[in-house]
Design a protein around this motif. Structure first.
Motif, short mmCIF file in Angstrom:
data_model
loop_
_atom_site.label_atom_id
_atom_site.label_comp_id
_atom_site.label_asym_id
_atom_site.label_seq_id
_atom_site.Cartn_x
_atom_site.Cartn_y
_atom_site.Cartn_z
N UNK A 15 0.81 -1.21 0.00
CA UNK A 15 0.00 0.00 0.00
C UNK A 15 0.85 1.28 0.00
N UNK A 16 2.15 1.11 -0.16
CA UNK A 16 2.99 2.30 -0.35
C UNK A 16 2.87 2.78 -1.78
N UNK A 17 3.80 3.63 -2.21
CA UNK A 17 3.69 4.26 -3.52
C UNK A 17 4.95 4.05 -4.36
N UNK A 18 4.74 4.06 -5.66
CA UNK A 18 5.83 4.20 -6.62
C UNK A 18 5.89 5.69 -6.95
N UNK A 19 6.98 6.33 -6.56
CA UNK A 19 7.09 7.79 -6.64
C UNK A 19 8.04 8.16 -7.77
N UNK A 20 7.53 8.92 -8.73
CA UNK A 20 8.25 9.25 -9.95
C UNK A 20 8.61 10.73 -9.94
N UNK A 21 9.85 11.03 -9.56
CA UNK A 21 10.30 12.41 -9.47
C UNK A 21 10.81 12.88 -10.84
N UNK A 52 8.40 3.86 5.17
CA UNK A 52 8.82 4.68 4.03
C UNK A 52 9.81 3.92 3.17
N UNK A 53 10.79 3.32 3.81
CA UNK A 53 11.88 2.67 3.08
C UNK A 53 11.51 1.31 2.52
N UNK A 54 10.59 0.61 3.18
CA UNK A 54 10.24 -0.74 2.74
C UNK A 54 9.12 -0.75 1.72
N UNK A 55 8.12 0.10 1.91
CA UNK A 55 6.89 0.01 1.12
C UNK A 55 6.80 1.03 -0.02
#
Length: 497
Positions: free
Chosen positions: A172-178, A210-213
């Motif tokens: 349920x974390x995110x794929x974050x595209x900067x 934050x770091x795992x998910x």
């Protein structure tokens, strides 16, 4: 004339792809022209061709700018995108109505609505382009701010809300595209978020989550986006048959490199959609390719071309000498310093020439000349040194481009606007950092030898003494002497023989 809406398009019997309903699976910080012509375009194509079935909820990252937000919501998220330029030697002008955007939020007006997006179990991706200054840690931000002033602060608040809602569930974390134009944008964003988590005492469990998910992806974005076509908008709307206050324009070329695990493709079906998006474990060779070839080509020829009487990039591409000089620089002196497969590099170089010929973009040489000192250091100097290391000799065109740079900056009058210099009787203004302009103003009456020596030994400019590069200072002196005698155009011509 009716405004752009689904109803208006239905009345026109619009036969293009439209997505009316889908879950909001993407949150995007940034509602500007670039993201709408790049990220949202790609998502729209994935919706059509790969069943991505996702809406994008936009969030304006700064307090000002509600005009765009209001237009987006008034037009039901719809807008018309034109991608224009040369492709395979032919002029292309493609139109697409983008339908992947659901709405736009202003967290400064309604912070809770933004946080509520974190409660949506379908949300999986976060994209952002908050300008180069956006990814920055501001210790004055507080967790209780509504919202935090910095973008990483807002993101940390959003992630904490997600953690509170779904922290016990995997996936349920995110794929974050900067998409910001800084080195290692994703990694730098993650560093800022972790600093806020610590500063705000949000707990070790949250930091671990934050770091795992979550996957913070550094990316390279490549497309020139020219935005709202103010001078053409009225005519375009008349041809479209509807009023669109969000018309966006960009070049046909587009390329996105995403650094992350291959598993991203399982959720982000770029290959299935046939998009020019590469997911790799290392984006840096592609960034180096873009900076060295595209940006390096710009920086190495535009100053000499301007002094030769040209004003627009496109016109330079129709001049055999200037275009020949640029191509010789790229193919003979830059490509040999790069490590990607030669065919890939040559294909990219060919696309650069087509992009520079774009008939829809009047790219002014003087605009590109802004801050040329730092640009030459970042974009061209690595090729100079790389060529010398691999070939054991000086690259002639790159060395000449350094002389073009000095000649361009050899002005005579320092004003509040910049350093005034002359081109064939007409004046122009050199714009760069204050220290750079003051340096050149102080050396305006130097001889060729003294000027070149002063420039080469200015460690503040280059981070090193360029006279240590064997033969470089002498060669630059020779080229600058030729420029003063015959002009930059003749120097370019001589290098093509």
């Amino acid at each position: 004339m009716k405004k752009l809406s689904y109803k208006t398009l239905e009345e026109q019997n619009y036969d293009g792809y439209l997505l009316k309903e889908a879950p909001e699976r993407v949150l995007q910080f940034g509602e500007g022209n670039f993201l709408r012509a790049f990220v949202d375009y790609f998502i729209d194509v994935m919706n059509e061709k790969a069943g991505f079935n996702s809406k994008v909820v936009l969030c304006q990252p700064i307090s000002s700018g509600s005009v765009i937000k209001n237009f987006i919501n008034e037009q039901e998220g719809l807008y018309t995108l034109f991608l224009r330029g040369f492709q395979d030697g032919k002029e292309v002008n493609k139109k697409r109505v983008i339908s992947c955007v659901s709405r736009c939020l202003n967290p400064y007006e309604d912070y809770e609505t933004l946080l509520a997006c974190a409660d949506n179990p379908e949300l999986r991706f976060i994209a952002c382009n908050t300008t180069e200054a956006g990814i920055a840690y501001d210790e004055s931000c507080l967790f209780t701010d509504a919202p935090a002033g910095s973008y990483p602060g807002k993101l940390t608040q959003f992630l904490y809300r997600r953690f509170q809602k779904f922290g016990s569930e995997a996936g349920k974390g995110f794929i974050i595209l900067a998409c910001e134009l800084i080195d290692d944008n994703g990694k730098e964003l993650e560093k800022c978020v972790l600093k806020y988590a610590k500063q705000w005492n949000l707990g070790e469990d949250f930091t671990a989550w934050i770091q795992k998910e979550n996957i913070f992806c550094s990316t390279l974005v490549d497309r020139i986006v020219t935005g709202y076509p103010r001078n053409e908008a009225k005519e375009i709307c008349e041809n479209l048959g509807y009023e669109d206050n969000l018309i966006d324009t960009g070049e046909i070329f587009g390329f996105w490199v995403i650094e992350g695990p291959e598993s991203i493709k399982d959720e982000f079906p770029v290959d299935k959609a046939g998009l020019p998006i590469l997911i790799t474990d290392n984006h840096k060779p592609y960034k180096q390719r873009k900076v060295r070839i595209l940006n390096g080509a710009h920086t190495s020829f535009v100053l000499g071309a301007y002094l030769a009487g040209q004003d627009i990039v496109r016109d330079c591409m129709h001049d055999d000498v200037i275009c020949g000089f640029m191509n010789k620089t790229i193919y003979d002196e830059i490509i040999p310093t790069l490590d990607l497969p030669e065919e890939e590099l040559k294909d990219f170089a060919a696309s650069v020439t087509e992009r520079f010929k774009n008939p829809f973009i009047d790219h002014a040489l003087l605009a590109i000349s802004l801050n040329s000192t730092s640009k030459w250091k970042a974009r061209v100097m690595p090729s100079l040194k790389g060529y010398m290391e691999r070939k054991g000799t000086l690259p002639a065109c790159i060395t000449a481009s350094f002389a073009f740079y000095i000649a361009f900056f050899n002005g005579h009058t320092l004003t509040e606007e910049g350093l005034t210099a002359d081109r064939a009787g007409n004046s122009y203004t050199v714009k760069d950092d204050k220290a750079v302009l003051e340096f050149y103003a102080a050396h305006k009456d130097d001889s060729v030898e003294d000027l070149v020596h002063a420039v080469c030994t200015n460690i503040d400019f280059w981070g090193e003494d360029l006279t240590k590069l064997e033969g470089f200072e002498s060669a630059v002196c020779d080229y600058l002497t030729q420029i003063r005698a015959n002009g930059t155009y003749e120097v370019m011509k001589s290098l093509l023989k």
